[in-house]
Design a protein around this motif. Sequence first.
Motif, mmCIF file in Angstrom:
data_model
loop_
_atom_site.group_PDB
_atom_site.id
_atom_site.type_symbol
_atom_site.label_atom_id
_atom_site.label_comp_id
_atom_site.label_asym_id
_atom_site.label_seq_id
_atom_site.Cartn_x
_atom_site.Cartn_y
_atom_site.Cartn_z
ATOM 1 N N LEU A 187 35.367 95.893 2.705
ATOM 2 C CA LEU A 187 36.658 95.245 2.452
ATOM 3 C C LEU A 187 37.340 94.848 3.756
ATOM 4 C CD1 LEU A 187 38.843 94.445 0.426
ATOM 5 C CD2 LEU A 187 39.745 96.776 0.596
ATOM 6 N N SER A 188 37.304 95.749 4.739
ATOM 7 C CA SER A 188 37.924 95.430 6.025
ATOM 8 C C SER A 188 37.230 94.259 6.696
ATOM 9 C CB SER A 188 37.868 96.664 6.932
ATOM 10 O OG SER A 188 38.383 96.371 8.211
ATOM 11 N N HIS A 189 35.897 94.243 6.612
ATOM 12 C CA HIS A 189 35.146 93.138 7.208
ATOM 13 C C HIS A 189 35.474 91.825 6.502
ATOM 14 C CE1 HIS A 189 31.956 91.195 9.417
ATOM 15 N NE2 HIS A 189 31.398 90.786 8.298
ATOM 16 N N THR A 190 35.604 91.866 5.179
ATOM 17 C CA THR A 190 35.946 90.653 4.428
ATOM 18 C C THR A 190 37.330 90.147 4.805
ATOM 19 O OG1 THR A 190 34.582 91.425 2.582
ATOM 20 C CG2 THR A 190 36.173 89.682 2.118
ATOM 21 N N LEU A 191 38.299 91.082 4.920
ATOM 22 C CA LEU A 191 39.649 90.681 5.316
ATOM 23 C C LEU A 191 39.669 90.123 6.737
ATOM 24 C CD1 LEU A 191 41.753 93.638 3.849
ATOM 25 C CD2 LEU A 191 41.538 91.311 2.951
ATOM 26 N N THR A 192 38.860 90.729 7.605
ATOM 27 C CA THR A 192 38.799 90.227 8.986
ATOM 28 C C THR A 192 38.237 88.811 9.031
ATOM 29 O OG1 THR A 192 38.485 92.481 9.810
ATOM 30 C CG2 THR A 192 37.879 90.681 11.287
ATOM 31 N N ILE A 193 37.190 88.568 8.256
ATOM 32 C CA ILE A 193 36.597 87.223 8.215
ATOM 33 C C ILE A 193 37.606 86.223 7.658
ATOM 34 C CG2 ILE A 193 34.819 85.827 7.106
ATOM 35 C CD1 ILE A 193 32.944 88.190 7.310
ATOM 36 N N ARG A 252 40.904 86.455 7.687
ATOM 37 C CA ARG A 252 41.949 86.248 8.678
ATOM 38 C C ARG A 252 41.442 85.374 9.827
ATOM 39 N NH1 ARG A 252 43.588 91.000 8.657
ATOM 40 N NH2 ARG A 252 42.246 91.864 10.278
ATOM 41 N N HIS A 253 40.209 85.585 10.241
ATOM 42 C CA HIS A 253 39.636 84.770 11.315
ATOM 43 C C HIS A 253 39.534 83.302 10.896
ATOM 44 C CE1 HIS A 253 37.095 83.618 14.668
ATOM 45 N NE2 HIS A 253 36.208 83.139 13.816
ATOM 46 N N GLN A 254 39.093 83.055 9.687
ATOM 47 C CA GLN A 254 39.005 81.681 9.196
ATOM 48 C C GLN A 254 40.385 81.041 9.143
ATOM 49 O OE1 GLN A 254 36.964 82.092 5.462
ATOM 50 N NE2 GLN A 254 34.926 82.233 6.399
ATOM 51 N N GLY A 255 41.401 81.835 8.705
ATOM 52 C CA GLY A 255 42.760 81.303 8.691
ATOM 53 C C GLY A 255 43.258 80.955 10.081
ATOM 54 N N LEU A 256 42.953 81.806 11.065
ATOM 55 C CA LEU A 256 43.355 81.515 12.437
ATOM 56 C C LEU A 256 42.639 80.294 12.991
ATOM 57 C CD1 LEU A 256 43.499 85.134 13.935
ATOM 58 C CD2 LEU A 256 45.425 83.642 13.362
#
Length: 201
Positions: free
Chosen positions: A50-56, A58-62
Amino acid sequence: MNERRWRVVVVPPGSGTSKVFEVSQNLVKLALGVGLVFVLAFSILGYTTLSHTLTITRHQGLVRENQVLARELGQMEGRIDQLQDTLGAIQKSSSMIRLLANLDPVDPQVAAAGIGGPNRTSAATEELRTAGVLGERTANVKVDLNAMIRRANLLASSFTEAADSLELHTARLAATPSILPSSGWLTSAFSQMRNHPILHI
């Protein structure tokens, strides 16, 4: 000392034969320990996923946000170039108007100070320069805008001075008499038909 054992009795419905299972306490503890380990492992794996998915995400949003900011910065840089050209044309017009107003041209050192301004940079600008490529471009845009504001203020003061000078000349011209002192010639015009005062020819 005999080992304690767990006895499980399975009674089927109807008239079937009951079955008895005996399990040692150590085996039950081992099973509970293995189950707890599996639960912890699955929990950690789920949290990591879940953390990895949220990080990805967030990264795509940035990344998308940086793309939008880069595009907007490019448009602003183009508009700043257009404004600089416009200010250059206005400065040429200001020089001609000052000439018509009988004023000296703006001192090049004053113009350079108005355009370039002081070499000091604010802490916010320095912080932008350390924020990557977009931060560097944003800091340059900020510096260019500040220089254009100083240049525009300098041109505005130059136009005000020229307007005051033209107004003074207009008032002086309006106060100057515009009528002739007589309605004709005060002396006769010189021509070939007039006699020479000495040679009498």
